[in-house]
Design a protein around this motif. Structure first.
Motif, PDB file in Angstrom:
ATOM      1  N   THR A  86       0.846  -1.192   0.000  1.00  0.00           N
ATOM      2  CA  THR A  86       0.000   0.000   0.000  1.00  0.00           C
ATOM      3  C   THR A  86       0.877   1.235   0.000  1.00  0.00           C
ATOM      4  O   THR A  86       2.048   1.188   0.397  1.00  0.00           O
ATOM      5  N   LEU A  87       0.311   2.365  -0.396  1.00  0.00           N
ATOM      6  CA  LEU A  87       1.049   3.624  -0.346  1.00  0.00           C
ATOM      7  C   LEU A  87       1.172   4.138   1.081  1.00  0.00           C
ATOM      8  O   LEU A  87       2.084   4.910   1.388  1.00  0.00           O
ATOM      9  N   THR A  88       0.282   3.717   1.961  1.00  0.00           N
ATOM     10  CA  THR A  88       0.413   4.055   3.380  1.00  0.00           C
ATOM     11  C   THR A  88       1.681   3.437   3.943  1.00  0.00           C
ATOM     12  O   THR A  88       2.422   4.086   4.706  1.00  0.00           O
ATOM     13  N   GLU A  89       1.946   2.197   3.588  1.00  0.00           N
ATOM     14  CA  GLU A  89       3.184   1.534   4.020  1.00  0.00           C
ATOM     15  C   GLU A  89       4.409   2.312   3.543  1.00  0.00           C
ATOM     16  O   GLU A  89       5.366   2.521   4.299  1.00  0.00           O
ATOM     17  N   LEU A  90       4.373   2.784   2.312  1.00  0.00           N
ATOM     18  CA  LEU A  90       5.490   3.557   1.773  1.00  0.00           C
ATOM     19  C   LEU A  90       5.624   4.900   2.485  1.00  0.00           C
ATOM     20  O   LEU A  90       6.735   5.360   2.775  1.00  0.00           O
ATOM     21  N   ALA A  91       4.481   5.547   2.773  1.00  0.00           N
ATOM     22  CA  ALA A  91       4.509   6.842   3.447  1.00  0.00           C
ATOM     23  C   ALA A  91       5.107   6.730   4.845  1.00  0.00           C
ATOM     24  O   ALA A  91       5.907   7.574   5.268  1.00  0.00           O
ATOM     25  N   VAL A  92       4.745   5.680   5.589  1.00  0.00           N
ATOM     26  CA  VAL A  92       5.298   5.473   6.927  1.00  0.00           C
ATOM     27  C   VAL A  92       6.801   5.270   6.839  1.00  0.00           C
ATOM     28  O   VAL A  92       7.579   5.862   7.603  1.00  0.00           O
ATOM     29  N   TRP A  93       7.224   4.412   5.915  1.00  0.00           N
ATOM     30  CA  TRP A  93       8.673   4.190   5.730  1.00  0.00           C
ATOM     31  C   TRP A  93       9.379   5.490   5.379  1.00  0.00           C
ATOM     32  O   TRP A  93      10.463   5.787   5.905  1.00  0.00           O
ATOM     33  N   ARG A 139       9.612   7.817   8.523  1.00  0.00           N
ATOM     34  CA  ARG A 139      10.451   7.243   9.578  1.00  0.00           C
ATOM     35  C   ARG A 139      11.928   7.268   9.207  1.00  0.00           C
ATOM     36  O   ARG A 139      12.789   7.298  10.089  1.00  0.00           O
ATOM     37  N   THR A 140      12.233   7.226   7.926  1.00  0.00           N
ATOM     38  CA  THR A 140      13.641   7.232   7.517  1.00  0.00           C
ATOM     39  C   THR A 140      14.198   8.639   7.353  1.00  0.00           C
ATOM     40  O   THR A 140      15.417   8.806   7.268  1.00  0.00           O
ATOM     41  N   TYR A 141      13.339   9.653   7.326  1.00  0.00           N
ATOM     42  CA  TYR A 141      13.829  11.013   7.093  1.00  0.00           C
ATOM     43  C   TYR A 141      14.849  11.449   8.147  1.00  0.00           C
ATOM     44  O   TYR A 141      15.922  11.967   7.815  1.00  0.00           O
ATOM     45  N   VAL A 142      14.510  11.273   9.418  1.00  0.00           N
ATOM     46  CA  VAL A 142      15.417  11.699  10.483  1.00  0.00           C
ATOM     47  C   VAL A 142      16.725  10.928  10.405  1.00  0.00           C
ATOM     48  O   VAL A 142      17.821  11.501  10.515  1.00  0.00           O
ATOM     49  N   LYS A 143      16.624   9.626  10.188  1.00  0.00           N
ATOM     50  CA  LYS A 143      17.836   8.793  10.088  1.00  0.00           C
ATOM     51  C   LYS A 143      18.678   9.188   8.878  1.00  0.00           C
ATOM     52  O   LYS A 143      19.905   9.235   8.959  1.00  0.00           O
ATOM     53  N   GLU A 144      18.017   9.456   7.749  1.00  0.00           N
ATOM     54  CA  GLU A 144      18.760   9.796   6.533  1.00  0.00           C
ATOM     55  C   GLU A 144      19.498  11.119   6.692  1.00  0.00           C
ATOM     56  O   GLU A 144      20.629  11.275   6.217  1.00  0.00           O
ATOM     57  N   ARG A 145      18.882  12.085   7.345  1.00  0.00           N
ATOM     58  CA  ARG A 145      19.552  13.370   7.536  1.00  0.00           C
ATOM     59  C   ARG A 145      20.803  13.202   8.385  1.00  0.00           C
ATOM     60  O   ARG A 145      21.872  13.753   8.074  1.00  0.00           O
ATOM     61  N   ALA A 146      20.693  12.435   9.465  1.00  0.00           N
ATOM     62  CA  ALA A 146      21.864  12.199  10.324  1.00  0.00           C
ATOM     63  C   ALA A 146      22.931  11.418   9.572  1.00  0.00           C
ATOM     64  O   ALA A 146      24.127  11.722   9.664  1.00  0.00           O
ATOM     65  N   TRP A 147      22.502  10.409   8.813  1.00  0.00           N
ATOM     66  CA  TRP A 147      23.445   9.590   8.051  1.00  0.00           C
ATOM     67  C   TRP A 147      24.167  10.413   6.993  1.00  0.00           C
ATOM     68  O   TRP A 147      25.395  10.323   6.835  1.00  0.00           O
ATOM     69  N   ALA A 148      23.420  11.244   6.261  1.00  0.00           N
ATOM     70  CA  ALA A 148      24.026  12.071   5.221  1.00  0.00           C
ATOM     71  C   ALA A 148      25.010  13.071   5.821  1.00  0.00           C
ATOM     72  O   ALA A 148      26.111  13.267   5.290  1.00  0.00           O
ATOM     73  N   SER A 191       3.084  11.824  -4.140  1.00  0.00           N
ATOM     74  CA  SER A 191       3.703  13.146  -4.024  1.00  0.00           C
ATOM     75  C   SER A 191       3.270  13.886  -2.764  1.00  0.00           C
ATOM     76  O   SER A 191       3.909  14.867  -2.369  1.00  0.00           O
ATOM     77  N   THR A 192       2.186  13.434  -2.110  1.00  0.00           N
ATOM     78  CA  THR A 192       1.691  14.094  -0.892  1.00  0.00           C
ATOM     79  C   THR A 192       1.350  13.044   0.157  1.00  0.00           C
ATOM     80  O   THR A 192       0.185  12.843   0.511  1.00  0.00           O
ATOM     81  N   PRO A 193       2.350  12.340   0.699  1.00  0.00           N
ATOM     82  CA  PRO A 193       2.080  11.233   1.624  1.00  0.00           C
ATOM     83  C   PRO A 193       1.568  11.656   2.990  1.00  0.00           C
ATOM     84  O   PRO A 193       1.090  10.820   3.750  1.00  0.00           O
ATOM     85  N   SER A 194       1.654  12.952   3.300  1.00  0.00           N
ATOM     86  CA  SER A 194       1.246  13.408   4.634  1.00  0.00           C
ATOM     87  C   SER A 194      -0.226  13.149   4.911  1.00  0.00           C
ATOM     88  O   SER A 194      -0.638  13.071   6.076  1.00  0.00           O
ATOM     89  N   VAL A 195      -1.051  12.988   3.866  1.00  0.00           N
ATOM     90  CA  VAL A 195      -2.491  12.759   4.081  1.00  0.00           C
ATOM     91  C   VAL A 195      -2.780  11.335   4.524  1.00  0.00           C
ATOM     92  O   VAL A 195      -3.922  11.013   4.851  1.00  0.00           O
ATOM     93  N   LEU A 196      -1.750  10.482   4.567  1.00  0.00           N
ATOM     94  CA  LEU A 196      -1.945   9.082   4.944  1.00  0.00           C
ATOM     95  C   LEU A 196      -1.403   8.744   6.327  1.00  0.00           C
ATOM     96  O   LEU A 196      -1.657   7.648   6.828  1.00  0.00           O
ATOM     97  N   VAL A 197      -0.669   9.669   6.961  1.00  0.00           N
ATOM     98  CA  VAL A 197       0.011   9.332   8.214  1.00  0.00           C
ATOM     99  C   VAL A 197      -0.226  10.389   9.285  1.00  0.00           C
ATOM    100  O   VAL A 197      -0.597  11.527   9.004  1.00  0.00           O
ATOM    101  N   ASP A 198       0.018   9.981  10.525  1.00  0.00           N
ATOM    102  CA  ASP A 198      -0.025  10.876  11.684  1.00  0.00           C
ATOM    103  C   ASP A 198       1.418  11.229  12.029  1.00  0.00           C
ATOM    104  O   ASP A 198       2.202  10.366  12.416  1.00  0.00           O
ATOM    105  N   VAL A 208       2.971   7.102  12.281  1.00  0.00           N
ATOM    106  CA  VAL A 208       2.098   5.924  12.174  1.00  0.00           C
ATOM    107  C   VAL A 208       1.010   6.197  11.143  1.00  0.00           C
ATOM    108  O   VAL A 208       0.729   7.354  10.805  1.00  0.00           O
ATOM    109  N   PRO A 209       0.383   5.148  10.607  1.00  0.00           N
ATOM    110  CA  PRO A 209      -0.731   5.352   9.670  1.00  0.00           C
ATOM    111  C   PRO A 209      -1.835   6.182  10.305  1.00  0.00           C
ATOM    112  O   PRO A 209      -2.107   6.070  11.502  1.00  0.00           O
ATOM    113  N   LEU A 210      -2.479   7.003   9.513  1.00  0.00           N
ATOM    114  CA  LEU A 210      -3.518   7.895  10.025  1.00  0.00           C
ATOM    115  C   LEU A 210      -4.731   7.127  10.522  1.00  0.00           C
ATOM    116  O   LEU A 210      -5.393   7.542  11.460  1.00  0.00           O
ATOM    117  N   GLY A 211      -5.002   5.994   9.921  1.00  0.00           N
ATOM    118  CA  GLY A 211      -6.150   5.198  10.355  1.00  0.00           C
ATOM    119  C   GLY A 211      -6.504   4.183   9.293  1.00  0.00           C
ATOM    120  O   GLY A 211      -6.145   4.319   8.122  1.00  0.00           O
TER     121      GLY A 211
END
Length: 389
Positions: free
Chosen positions: A166-173, A176-185, A236-243, A251-254
């Motif tokens: 699902t695209l919700t699964e992709l949005a959560v991933w 969740r990886t944004y903070v880690k990727e910034r630190a890693w980069a 392109s707008t995954p924020s509508v799928l997650v909290d 986490v998924p919005l619901g």
């Protein structure tokens, strides 16, 4: 035939959505001002004048089969009527394969010269920025490169292939990886600076990348028609799928949110659609999504990545200038990269080239409009000119 007995702002905006037109393009299509469309968004219940209704009728009659079918479905949803138009498998969450591209820009200033000197020359992008490229050690599931720009910017580009249900699964991933990727980069760029610094060089700790922008190439999916449009808009707008209240634990919005978006043929009102032949793309503030088809007229993801690299580099550079001004400081720039450089980059990015295809132009304009980079470049250019840089 589709008949609209009374055109209001609601129906007019549905026609804009069905034709996948920007505000400017839709205004030109109708022969009216863009202000009228903006007013419809503020007051969608406004009844259109007789002349405007005739223009809308004419525009609807000139739509192709796919556009008319999408308008019919959207109109049925607006009226609360059954659409009975498309197969269910085209308008529901479904597994898909995507190639994720993440761009993490950071301002290095004069320190960038250390990495620029050891990188391999890279191709010049649409912005005309000189860049050198350094591959970064990663793992088999992804490739990473650092693009060092002579103007003092580094952009980490991370490419990963993912298969999701699902695209919700992709949005959560993704979140969740944004903070880690910034630190890693930030860590990888710091290591590169230390590795290539001489004993005389004083290497400071570079700031962490400011943000992460994603671009997705949608490769394998069962979506067609409006289902594909909704899928691209959600990419392109995954924020509508997650909290995102807790950035460290998105986490998924619901349950059922993604299903509802597909049933409603949802599209983001501020995203801009673009295409290339039979291919489709959507540009939004937080990302770009593109579904290429086997068509010689289609854009390639390489073209989109090349533009995004330059856009992200110039965004980070203009942000550096504007943040210094906001802090009451005089901006500091690498030698030769003052307001004239900003002006040149602005002209190259916003001016069509004789060899540029119509599809490439629409893609470029969509990404520039949603990023709001041209406005920031002009503001940074004015600030540097006032500082005589």
């Amino acid at each position: 035939m589709i008949a609209v007995e009374q055109w209001t702002g609601k129906e007019a905006l549905l026609l804009q959505q069905a034709t996948r037109s920007s505000v400017r393009d839709f205004a030109q299509r109708l022969g009216i001002s863009a202000r009228a469309i903006s007013y419809w968004k503020k007051a969608p219940g406004t009844v259109c004048s007789h002349d405007t209704a005739q223009l809308l009728d004419t525009a609807l009659s000139r739509c192709n089969v796919e556009e008319r079918e999408l308008f019919r479905v959207l109109l049925a949803n607006l009226r609360g009527e059954p659409a009975n138009a498309l197969a269910d498998d085209s308008a529901r969450p479904a597994p898909c394969t995507v190639v994720s591209h993440k761009f993490l820009p950071v301002y290095l200033g004069e320190q960038s010269a250390l990495l620029y000197a050891v990188g391999a020359p890279g191709p010049t992008g649409p912005g005309g920025l000189e860049q050198h490229v350094i591959p970064v050690e990663s793992h088999p599931a992804r490739t990473s490169t650092v693009h060092i720009y002579a103007c003092g910017i580094a952009v980490m580009h991370v490419e990963e292939h993912r298969r999701v249900d699902t695209l919700t699964e992709l949005a959560v991933w993704r979140y969740r990886t944004y903070v880690k990727e910034r630190a890693w980069a930030g860590d990888r760029i710091s290591r590169l600076l230390q590795q290539h610094a001489s004993d005389e060089d004083r290497v400071g700790l570079p700031p962490a990348p400011q943000y992460v922008l994603s671009a997705y190439e949608l490769r394998h999916t069962s979506w067609t028609g409006p289902g594909l449009d909704t899928g691209l808009h959600l990419l392109s707008t995954p924020s509508v799928l997650v909290d995102r209240q807790d950035p460290g634990n998105v986490v998924p919005l619901g349950t059922g949110v993604e299903d509802a978006k597909f049933r409603a043929r949802w599209t983001h009102p501020e995203a801009i659609a673009f295409g290339g032949g039979v291919s489709r793309g959507v540009a939004g503030w937080s990302g770009v999504a593109y579904h290429p088809q086997s068509d010689e007229r289609a854009l390639t993801m390489t073209q989109i990545v090349a533009l995004e690299l330059d856009v992200q580099a110039l965004w980070a550079l203009s942000s550096h200038v504007l943040h210094m001004i906001e802090d009451g400081l005089d901006p500091v720039m690498p030698t030769g990269y003052g307001w004239r450089f900003m002006r040149g980059a602005y002209v190259r990015l916003t001016t069509a080239r004789p060899t540029e295809t119509a599809q490439h132009r629409v893609m470029r304009e969509a990404i520039l409009a949603t990023s709001e980079l041209p406005d920031r470049l002009r503001a940074a250019q004015d600030a540097l000119r006032e500082s005589d840089l």
